[in-house]
Scaffold this motif. Structure first.
Motif, mmCIF file in Angstrom:
data_model
loop_
_atom_site.group_PDB
_atom_site.id
_atom_site.type_symbol
_atom_site.label_atom_id
_atom_site.label_comp_id
_atom_site.label_asym_id
_atom_site.label_seq_id
_atom_site.Cartn_x
_atom_site.Cartn_y
_atom_site.Cartn_z
ATOM 1 N N ARG B 6 0.821 -1.207 0.000
ATOM 2 C CA ARG B 6 0.000 0.000 0.000
ATOM 3 C C ARG B 6 0.855 1.257 0.000
ATOM 4 O O ARG B 6 0.343 2.347 0.180
ATOM 5 N N LEU B 11 1.694 1.899 -5.349
ATOM 6 C CA LEU B 11 0.359 2.136 -5.893
ATOM 7 C C LEU B 11 0.413 2.928 -7.175
ATOM 8 O O LEU B 11 -0.366 2.704 -8.084
ATOM 9 N N ALA B 12 1.316 3.875 -7.256
ATOM 10 C CA ALA B 12 1.407 4.688 -8.459
ATOM 11 C C ALA B 12 2.268 4.026 -9.520
ATOM 12 O O ALA B 12 2.508 4.602 -10.558
ATOM 13 N N ARG B 13 2.733 2.801 -9.223
ATOM 14 C CA ARG B 13 3.538 2.032 -10.166
ATOM 15 C C ARG B 13 4.857 2.705 -10.500
ATOM 16 O O ARG B 13 5.453 2.411 -11.527
ATOM 17 N N GLY B 40 2.970 11.696 -4.414
ATOM 18 C CA GLY B 40 1.670 11.944 -4.997
ATOM 19 C C GLY B 40 1.207 13.378 -4.884
ATOM 20 O O GLY B 40 0.064 13.687 -5.212
ATOM 21 N N ASP B 42 0.388 17.114 -5.789
ATOM 22 C CA ASP B 42 -0.019 17.690 -7.064
ATOM 23 C C ASP B 42 0.646 19.028 -7.260
ATOM 24 O O ASP B 42 0.400 19.949 -6.499
ATOM 25 N N ASP B 73 6.334 9.497 -17.903
ATOM 26 C CA ASP B 73 5.105 9.584 -18.693
ATOM 27 C C ASP B 73 5.234 10.557 -19.844
ATOM 28 O O ASP B 73 4.301 11.296 -20.128
ATOM 29 N N SER B 76 2.973 11.598 -23.067
ATOM 30 C CA SER B 76 1.635 11.599 -22.468
ATOM 31 C C SER B 76 1.459 10.273 -21.749
ATOM 32 O O SER B 76 1.975 9.258 -22.192
ATOM 33 N N PRO B 77 0.774 10.261 -20.589
ATOM 34 C CA PRO B 77 0.656 8.986 -19.858
ATOM 35 C C PRO B 77 -0.040 7.901 -20.658
ATOM 36 O O PRO B 77 0.169 6.724 -20.404
ATOM 37 N N SER B 78 -0.877 8.293 -21.616
ATOM 38 C CA SER B 78 -1.561 7.248 -22.379
ATOM 39 C C SER B 78 -0.678 6.705 -23.492
ATOM 40 O O SER B 78 -0.980 5.679 -24.059
ATOM 41 N N SER B 115 0.366 17.272 -21.921
ATOM 42 C CA SER B 115 -0.843 16.456 -21.974
ATOM 43 C C SER B 115 -0.902 15.532 -20.777
ATOM 44 O O SER B 115 0.019 14.784 -20.522
ATOM 45 N N GLY B 116 -1.998 15.597 -20.031
ATOM 46 C CA GLY B 116 -2.227 14.646 -18.963
ATOM 47 C C GLY B 116 -1.476 14.988 -17.691
ATOM 48 O O GLY B 116 -0.889 16.049 -17.538
ATOM 49 N N ILE B 117 -1.504 14.043 -16.778
ATOM 50 C CA ILE B 117 -0.840 14.228 -15.488
ATOM 51 C C ILE B 117 0.371 13.316 -15.476
ATOM 52 O O ILE B 117 0.238 12.093 -15.553
ATOM 53 N N ARG B 119 3.798 11.677 -13.735
ATOM 54 C CA ARG B 119 4.506 11.428 -12.476
ATOM 55 C C ARG B 119 5.950 11.860 -12.675
ATOM 56 O O ARG B 119 6.525 11.602 -13.732
ATOM 57 N N ASN B 163 3.063 14.465 -8.755
ATOM 58 C CA ASN B 163 2.318 14.532 -10.006
ATOM 59 C C ASN B 163 2.369 15.948 -10.527
ATOM 60 O O ASN B 163 2.169 16.901 -9.788
#
Lengths: 203, 175
Positions: B6, B11-13, B40, B42, B73, B76-78, B115-117, B119, B163
């Motif tokens: 945990r 968790l955020a890999r 984590g 922001d 990332d 972009s994280p995607s 683009s995006g959030i 890490r 982030n």
């Protein structure tokens, strides 16, 4: 049983023996009229072949052996798939997100579009967990890859570039993974209204 | 103490994507201005313009550490095909001091995600000796694991991430 009315042109030589054997005994059978969606009346003297309309009338003249025929209502058994209506919220799993249905659908479409575009977004926990189903559905459509599925995805996602990019890269990225394409990480509450927040990201 | 499942890094890999599971041995404190970076947190691009002040723990001044700041990332994280952009690399940091006493091999470049959030992870390694680590040629496609392998840094001794996203909104809808 769906309506068994054969079309006239094809079944002129259809024999009555198969029908007679499937009906209860002591019934003079007559083929039903083509508009078989009309509800079958109990008061008709000759019993007809019952057709499916959600109500299956049990005719008292046919001796099917069912006891308890007391009144008119007993003749109708409602076939509805088992849905129960409770006064409380028991068993209801669709998240309403405090919005009317059209707005709710638009919110979820917008959120999945943004997640697929950016890869990771930060939103409230309720929205993040409501979105998961739709993101997984979009990725499953992209895994299939056919034109029909692409058009279905285009009908859901607001930006078509994202749909085309999704269909291009999902096979390599999620080829082996079966389901569970998102991950939710809970985070600190929002300052303005203490709403519990979460990051949702594509795995 | 080894990382629990945990732990925010797990968790955020960050532990899966950037480094391997490790044990925290040294304390690491990173401050952007007044703000201390917790896992984590922001931050916006305006808040990470200048390099942070980093203080590390430990007890013996003869131990030297390397600090690596990467963004896994990009762009972009995607679609992270340029995975791991190296923002900052400081070597030869003596224990109990900070990055001001180290050797800045790759100067600080502020994270500026479009683009995006994203890490952004700061990872601390223990060096075997002084001047054993060298800078890579490019910032992008940096691989922290390979880097540690090449210079015999082993597993990290501390890590923290935050982030980072762009200043205002997500960029709006494009057709």
């Amino acid at each position: 049983m769906a309506t068994a009315t054969p079309t006239d042109s094809m079944h002129r030589v259809w024999s009555m023996s198969s029908l007679k054997s499937s009906l209860p005994s002591a019934v003079t059978c007559r083929l039903p009229s083509p508009s078989s969606r009309r509800p079958v009346l109990i008061s008709s003297p000759s019993p007809r072949l019952p057709s499916f309309s959600g109500l299956s009338p049990v005719n008292p003249l046919i001796s099917t052996g069912l006891p308890g025929w007391q009144s008119f209502e007993d003749g109708f058994k409602i076939i509805d798939g088992g849905g129960r209506v409770y006064a409380m919220r028991h068993g209801r799993r669709v998240p309403k997100l405090n919005r009317p249905p059209d707005q709710r659908k638009a919110l979820l479409r917008g959120l999945t579009t943004q997640l697929l575009k950016h890869g990771r977004i930060k939103t409230t926990r309720a929205r993040a967990s409501a979105m998961r189903k739709f993101v997984d559905k979009m990725i499953t459509l992209a895994k299939d890859g056919s034109l029909h599925k692409r058009r279905q995805a285009l009908g859901f996602i607001y930006e078509k570039q994202i749909v085309h990019a999704l269909f291009a890269e999902v096979p390599d990225r999620y080829g082996e993974r079966n389901g569970g394409y998102t991950r939710i990480i809970r985070t600190l509450p929002r300052r303005g209204d203490n709403a519990p927040m979460a990051y949702i990201e594509l795995v | 103490m080894s990382l629990s499942p945990r732990d925010p890094l797990v968790l955020a890999r960050v532990v899966g994507d950037v480094v391997d599971p490790f044990m925290r041995l040294i304390s690491l404190r990173v401050n952007y201005g007044q703000r201390q970076v917790t896992n984590g947190l922001d931050l916006r691009t305006s808040q990470v313009l200048n390099k942070p002040t980093v203080e590390i723990g430990g007890d013996d001044l003869r131990n030297f550490y390397t600090l690596v700041m990467v963004d896994p990332d990009v762009p972009s994280p995607s679609n992270p095909h340029l995975r791991e952009y190296l923002h900052w690399l400081v070597t030869d940091i003596p224990a109990t001091t900070g990055t001001a006493f180290g050797n800045e091999l790759v100067h600080y470049e502020n994270p500026c995600p479009t683009s995006g959030i994203h890490r952004v992870a700061l990872v601390l390694f223990w060096q075997l000796g002084r001047q054993t680590v060298y800078a890579p040629e490019w910032r992008q496609r940096f691989n922290t694991r390979e880097f540690a392998e090449n210079y015999n840094l082993g597993l990290p001794v501390a890590a923290v991430f935050f982030n980072c996203q762009r200043e205002n909104g997500c960029g709006g809808r494009r057709t």
